[in-house]
Design an enzyme around this catalytic site. Structure first.
Site, PDB file in Angstrom:
ATOM      1  N   ASP A 168       0.853  -1.195   0.000  1.00 30.28           N
ATOM      2  CA  ASP A 168       0.000   0.000   0.000  1.00 30.28           C
ATOM      3  C   ASP A 168       0.885   1.240   0.000  1.00 30.28           C
ATOM      4  O   ASP A 168       2.111   1.144   0.160  1.00 30.28           O
ATOM      5  CB  ASP A 168      -0.929  -0.028   1.237  1.00 30.28           C
ATOM      6  CG  ASP A 168      -2.205   0.773   1.032  1.00 30.28           C
ATOM      7  OD1 ASP A 168      -2.278   1.568   0.068  1.00 30.28           O
ATOM      8  OD2 ASP A 168      -3.144   0.609   1.832  1.00 30.28           O
ATOM      9  N   ALA A 194       1.235   5.573   1.357  1.00 33.51           N
ATOM     10  CA  ALA A 194       0.976   6.373   2.568  1.00 33.51           C
ATOM     11  C   ALA A 194       1.070   7.844   2.199  1.00 33.51           C
ATOM     12  O   ALA A 194       1.718   8.214   1.209  1.00 33.51           O
ATOM     13  CB  ALA A 194       1.990   6.043   3.653  1.00 33.51           C
ATOM     14  N   ASP A 195       0.409   8.667   2.985  1.00 39.85           N
ATOM     15  CA  ASP A 195       0.514  10.115   2.775  1.00 39.85           C
ATOM     16  C   ASP A 195       1.706  10.676   3.539  1.00 39.85           C
ATOM     17  O   ASP A 195       2.367  11.599   3.067  1.00 39.85           O
ATOM     18  CB  ASP A 195      -0.784  10.794   3.195  1.00 39.85           C
ATOM     19  CG  ASP A 195      -1.943  10.301   2.341  1.00 39.85           C
ATOM     20  OD1 ASP A 195      -1.856  10.461   1.117  1.00 39.85           O
ATOM     21  OD2 ASP A 195      -2.883   9.698   2.886  1.00 39.85           O
ATOM     22  N   GLY A 207      -5.151   7.723   3.897  1.00 38.33           N
ATOM     23  CA  GLY A 207      -6.542   8.107   3.671  1.00 38.33           C
ATOM     24  C   GLY A 207      -6.720   9.306   2.767  1.00 38.33           C
ATOM     25  O   GLY A 207      -7.834   9.772   2.566  1.00 38.33           O
ATOM     26  N   GLY A 208      -5.583   9.763   2.192  1.00 40.31           N
ATOM     27  CA  GLY A 208      -5.686  10.848   1.220  1.00 40.31           C
ATOM     28  C   GLY A 208      -6.614  10.468   0.072  1.00 40.31           C
ATOM     29  O   GLY A 208      -7.276  11.322  -0.515  1.00 40.31           O
ATOM     30  N   GLY A 209      -6.670   9.173  -0.218  1.00 40.55           N
ATOM     31  CA  GLY A 209      -7.546   8.681  -1.283  1.00 40.55           C
ATOM     32  C   GLY A 209      -8.884   8.192  -0.750  1.00 40.55           C
ATOM     33  O   GLY A 209      -9.636   7.527  -1.469  1.00 40.55           O
ATOM     34  N   GLU A 221      -8.432   0.057   4.085  1.00 42.11           N
ATOM     35  CA  GLU A 221      -6.970  -0.092   4.174  1.00 42.11           C
ATOM     36  C   GLU A 221      -6.555  -0.514   5.584  1.00 42.11           C
ATOM     37  O   GLU A 221      -5.658  -1.335   5.759  1.00 42.11           O
ATOM     38  CB  GLU A 221      -6.287   1.224   3.810  1.00 42.11           C
ATOM     39  CG  GLU A 221      -6.374   1.554   2.330  1.00 42.11           C
ATOM     40  CD  GLU A 221      -5.825   2.933   1.983  1.00 42.11           C
ATOM     41  OE1 GLU A 221      -5.390   3.097   0.837  1.00 42.11           O
ATOM     42  OE2 GLU A 221      -5.833   3.841   2.837  1.00 42.11           O
ATOM     43  N   LYS A 265       7.401  11.115   1.050  1.00 37.17           N
ATOM     44  CA  LYS A 265       6.414  10.719   2.078  1.00 37.17           C
ATOM     45  C   LYS A 265       7.031  10.664   3.480  1.00 37.17           C
ATOM     46  O   LYS A 265       6.309  10.573   4.473  1.00 37.17           O
ATOM     47  CB  LYS A 265       5.812   9.341   1.747  1.00 37.17           C
ATOM     48  CG  LYS A 265       5.155   9.252   0.370  1.00 37.17           C
ATOM     49  CD  LYS A 265       4.000  10.214   0.246  1.00 37.17           C
ATOM     50  CE  LYS A 265       3.342  10.188  -1.112  1.00 37.17           C
ATOM     51  NZ  LYS A 265       2.070   9.583  -1.158  1.00 37.17           N
TER      52      LYS A 265
HETATM   53  C1  5RP Z   1      -5.512   6.122   0.035  1.00 35.39           C
HETATM   54  C2  5RP Z   1      -4.185   6.176   0.688  1.00 35.39           C
HETATM   55  C3  5RP Z   1      -2.991   6.211  -0.205  1.00 35.39           C
HETATM   56  O1  5RP Z   1      -2.191   5.117   0.074  1.00 35.39           O
HETATM   57  C4  5RP Z   1      -2.242   7.493   0.057  1.00 35.39           C
HETATM   58  O2  5RP Z   1      -3.137   8.585  -0.162  1.00 35.39           O
HETATM   59  C5  5RP Z   1      -1.017   7.636  -0.851  1.00 35.39           C
HETATM   60  O3  5RP Z   1      -1.425   7.797  -2.170  1.00 35.39           O
HETATM   61  P1  5RP Z   1      -0.409   7.948  -3.380  1.00 35.39           P
HETATM   62  O4  5RP Z   1       0.340   6.674  -3.508  1.00 35.39           O
HETATM   63  O5  5RP Z   1      -1.305   8.246  -4.565  1.00 35.39           O
HETATM   64  O6  5RP Z   1       0.508   9.120  -3.078  1.00 35.39           O
HETATM   65  O7  5RP Z   1      -4.039   6.154   1.893  1.00 35.39           O
HETATM   66  O8  5RP Z   1      -6.549   6.202   0.973  1.00 35.39           O
END
Ligand code: 5RP
Length: 229
Positions: free
Chosen positions: A85, A87-88, A99-101, A107, A125
């Site tokens: 996964d 992360a922000d 949770g940015g997405g 998750e 990050k």
């Molecule tokens: C989605 C998330 C993503 O893992 C997080 O936002 C990172 O996204 P990206 O890989 O596009 O930078 O937590 O809910």
């Protein structure tokens, strides 16, 4: 001539796929970094890798189906071998804001039953302290204003996340309130405090869930394992 650079998110996500072995149940993360892993796993499946995936969002589910990755749900397995996964934010203890997405709930459920969770992305990050990135809190629509008020009392400077002028709906039909704590000194305490508020479904603090971080700095990988405490 300008080189055609591979994105850092792709480099780290594909490096994480090296840890996936035949027969594994794999948690499929959400976001632009995790999508590179889903695409790579799709390619490996088409080449003969045998895995079953559990997606962390509707959009990852759609992508995984398009890639031909066989999917299961928790009625078929209560554990996951390895999740990849994004992360922000991720700190030196491998604690995270996610949770940015807007997929933090699925998750976190997936992370909580994953024997290993590899976090991928670019080195941007990494942070000294969590909190510059707004902390997403998933709340039920009923009484969201009450939760909002409580988050204000915790100095969260909350904002209701909107989509085209309307509250954004998560895959579970909930709202997201983004909190601007700026610097979170005790992430575990704050995670618990927020989750105690009636109406909160979950928040985006992921504590002691990441077991390995693989971030890319250009073509170089920054790898860190969590110390078991
Ligand atoms: C989605 C998330 C993503 O893992 C997080 O936002 C990172 O996204 P990206 O890989 O596009 O930078 O937590 O809910």
């Amino acid at each position: 001539m300008k080189k055609n650079l591979i994105p850092e998110k792709q480099i780290s996500a594909e490096a994480a796929c090296n840890y996936i072995k035949d027969g594994m149940i794999v948690g499929l993360g959400t976001g632009t970094s995790a999508e590179f892993a889903v695409r790579k796993l799709g390619k490996l499946v088409r080449e003969g890798l045998s895995i079953r995936g559990i997606p962390t969002s509707n959009r990852t589910k759609k992508l995984a189906e398009a890639e031909g990755i066989p999917l299961i749900d928790f009625s078929e397995s209560m554990f996951i071998d390895l999740t990849i996964d994004g992360a922000d934010e991720i700190d030196g203890n491998l604690n995270m804001i996610k949770g940015g997405g807007a997929a933090l709930l699925q998750e976190k459920i997936v992370a909580s039953v994953s024997r290993k969770e590899i976090i991928v992305g670019s080195k941007t990050k990494m942070v000294d302290h969590l909190g510059s990135f707004p902390l997403p809190v998933e709340v039920v629509p009923f009484g969201w204003q009450v939760v909002f008020n409580q988050l204000e009392s915790l100095n969260g400077n909350p904002d209701l996340r909107l989509n085209n002028g309307q509250p954004l709906l998560t895959d579970q039909g909930n709202y997201i309130v983004d909190c601007h704590f700026r610097k979170i000194s005790n992430p575990k305490l704050l995670e618990n405090q927020i989750n105690m508020i009636p109406g909160v479904v979950e928040n985006g603090l992921f504590i002691n869930l990441c077991t390995k971080m693989i971030l890319a700095d250009g073509e170089k990988l920054i790898v860190k394992d969590r110390k078991i405490r």
